[in-house]
Write an enzyme that holds these catalytic residues in place. Structure first.
Site, PDB file in Angstrom:
ATOM      1  N   GLU A  42      -6.190 -56.937   0.356  1.00 16.56           N
ATOM      2  CA  GLU A  42      -4.776 -56.567  -0.239  1.00 16.56           C
ATOM      3  C   GLU A  42      -4.463 -55.076   0.016  1.00 16.56           C
ATOM      4  OE1 GLU A  42      -1.371 -55.342  -1.916  1.00 16.56           O
ATOM      5  OE2 GLU A  42      -3.161 -54.437  -2.503  1.00 16.56           O
ATOM      6  N   GLU A  43      -5.484 -54.353  -0.167  1.00 15.27           N
ATOM      7  CA  GLU A  43      -5.086 -52.816   0.014  1.00 15.27           C
ATOM      8  C   GLU A  43      -4.737 -52.675   1.386  1.00 15.27           C
ATOM      9  OE1 GLU A  43      -4.819 -50.959  -2.031  1.00 15.27           O
ATOM     10  OE2 GLU A  43      -5.877 -51.529  -4.047  1.00 15.27           O
ATOM     11  N   HIS A  72      -5.488 -45.874  -7.815  1.00 20.40           N
ATOM     12  CA  HIS A  72      -6.017 -45.198  -6.393  1.00 20.40           C
ATOM     13  C   HIS A  72      -6.433 -43.870  -6.976  1.00 20.40           C
ATOM     14  CE1 HIS A  72      -3.736 -47.890  -3.386  1.00 20.40           C
ATOM     15  NE2 HIS A  72      -3.942 -48.583  -4.570  1.00 20.40           N
ATOM     16  N   ASP A 100     -10.315 -56.827  -3.677  1.00 20.70           N
ATOM     17  CA  ASP A 100     -11.102 -55.734  -2.830  1.00 20.70           C
ATOM     18  C   ASP A 100     -11.141 -54.498  -3.604  1.00 20.70           C
ATOM     19  OD1 ASP A 100      -8.317 -55.955  -2.455  1.00 20.70           O
ATOM     20  OD2 ASP A 100      -8.277 -54.693  -0.459  1.00 20.70           O
TER      21      ASP A 100
END
Ligand code: NI
Length: 394
Positions: free
Chosen positions: A139-140, A363, A80
């Site tokens: 996962e995030e 990020h 993702d």
């Protein structure tokens, strides 16, 4: 112990691997929305000839059946992207979707695992056992691993291996420690209820602002006075909502925070302490407290034999100088849910290189991957699986 056919296969497929990563990078999809990504992985697996099944709502589990009997080892990649605006304007494969970006390198993970699958498929007849491939969504949000486990991702699996591209580690280096690697990441919501009133007449009120402020200050003693200096922990209040107006004494306060630590005992102690501090701070002022302690990821604690196997694979495949021992990171990683159930380990694949501008924090809108590190990652996936299955009595 490492397999030279695998090494050659990875080299052969490196250009395709980079191209596929770039394709994913240009088409990022957020957690649980990885529909196109899932389809593309499925197409690539079908091309290789590997059987797979789709998981709900997104994600894929595939399996390479070895020619000889043995155990099953799982390899996991997350797929993702993030709600981050990409700032790499000069990239020809820049995200085509405004406000969405592969800002954590999961595009590279996915492509590396696919390439590892190609290499392992070439040696399938010699494999002593099977290889499970887990392409995990979400996962995030730390929700994907549990969902994949519920859908059978590690059923009949003996060991699991995963890795993360890591921009703060130099490109060309790989770390896989025994023990704590990522922290648990929990969410904390504390609500205080006092009694509001006129800002000029505190004697008739219980000021929730005072209770909340006092609690935030007291809270840090949990780390400094109740946690051993040899155990790490972070307790952060990131958000406070108190009161409504400058001349009104606040009736309510809501505080949001996070707790990070590297072992479950510390986590249990901190949770209990937070509840005690909230209750007693509130009681001191005549207010009441309500604590919601919401478990996020578990700490990633690499099982010793698995991590030692990964270390020896790294040294043999890439040379002694490639292996390094990165400090544990207080970030969270939902790989922890796999190794809660079965032994395994998680490696960090260095991809920081200032010359290529790939040293940006994960990020961040400028984050990018040093693609030269990807061949190492793909080969590590494949060689770990190969080596695990080769071992007698692991
Ligand atoms: Ni990530």
């Amino acid at each position: 112990m490492v397999n030279t056919t695998i090494a050659a296969a990875i080299k052969k497929h490196t250009q395709d691997m980079i191209a596929f990563r770039r394709e994913l990078h240009a088409n990022p999809e957020l957690s649980w929305e990885e529909v196109r990504t899932t389809q593309r992985i499925a197409q690539e697996l079908a091309k290789i000839g590997i059987e797979y099944r789709l998981t709900e709502p997104t994600g894929i589990i595939a399996e390479i059946k070895g020619g000889k009997p043995g155990k099953t080892v799982a390899l996991r990649a997350d797929i993702d992207a993030l709600p981050v605006l990409e700032l790499n304007d000069s990239l020809e494969y820049k995200s085509t979707i405004k406000g969405k970006m592969h800002a954590c390198g999961h595009d590279a993970h996915t492509s590396m695992l696919l390439t590892a699958a190609k290499a392992l498929y070439e040696v399938r007849d010699q494999l002593k056992g099977n290889i499970r491939l887990i392409f995990q969504p979400a996962e995030e949000t730390a929700k994907g691993a549990s969902a994949m486990i519920k859908q059978g991702a590690i059923e009949n699996v003996d060991n699991v291996f995963g890795m993360h591209i890591w921009s703060t580690t130099a490109s060309g280096k790989v770390s896989c420690n025994v023990g704590g690697t990522f922290a648990s990441a929990d969410l904390l919501i504390v609500k205080f209820k006092g009694r509001g009133g006129h800002g000029s007449m505190p004697e008739a009120t219980v000021d929730a602002a005072i209770v909340a402020s006092s609690f935030v200050m007291n809270l840090q003693a949990i780390v400094s006075r109740e946690t051993s200096s040899l155990d790490s922990a972070v307790v952060t209040i990131g958000k406070m909502e108190v009161g409504t107006r400058f001349n009104v004494i606040a009736e309510n306060a809501v505080l949001d925070g996070t707790v990070r630590c590297f072992d479950l005992e510390t986590r249990t102690r901190i949770e209990a302490a937070i509840r005690r501090y909230a209750e007693h701070t509130a009681a001191m002022y005549g207010a009441t407290a309500e604590v919601d302690y919401i478990y996020g990821t578990l700490p990633v604690i690499n099982e010793e034999r698995s991590a030692l196997l990964a270390q020896s694979v790294i040294k043999q495949a890439f040379g002694e100088e490639t292996l390094m021992f990165e400090k544990p990171t207080p970030g969270g990683e939902d790989f922890s849910f796999y190794i809660e159930n079965i032994p395994g380990c998680f490696a960090l694949l260095g991809s920081g290189n200032a010359e290529k501008d790939t040293q940006w924090a994960h990020h961040h809108g400028c984050f990018n991957v040093d693609e030269d590190a990807m061949a190492t990652g793909a080969e590590l996936y494949a060689q770990y699986a190969w080596s695990y299955l080769q071992q007698e009595n692991f």
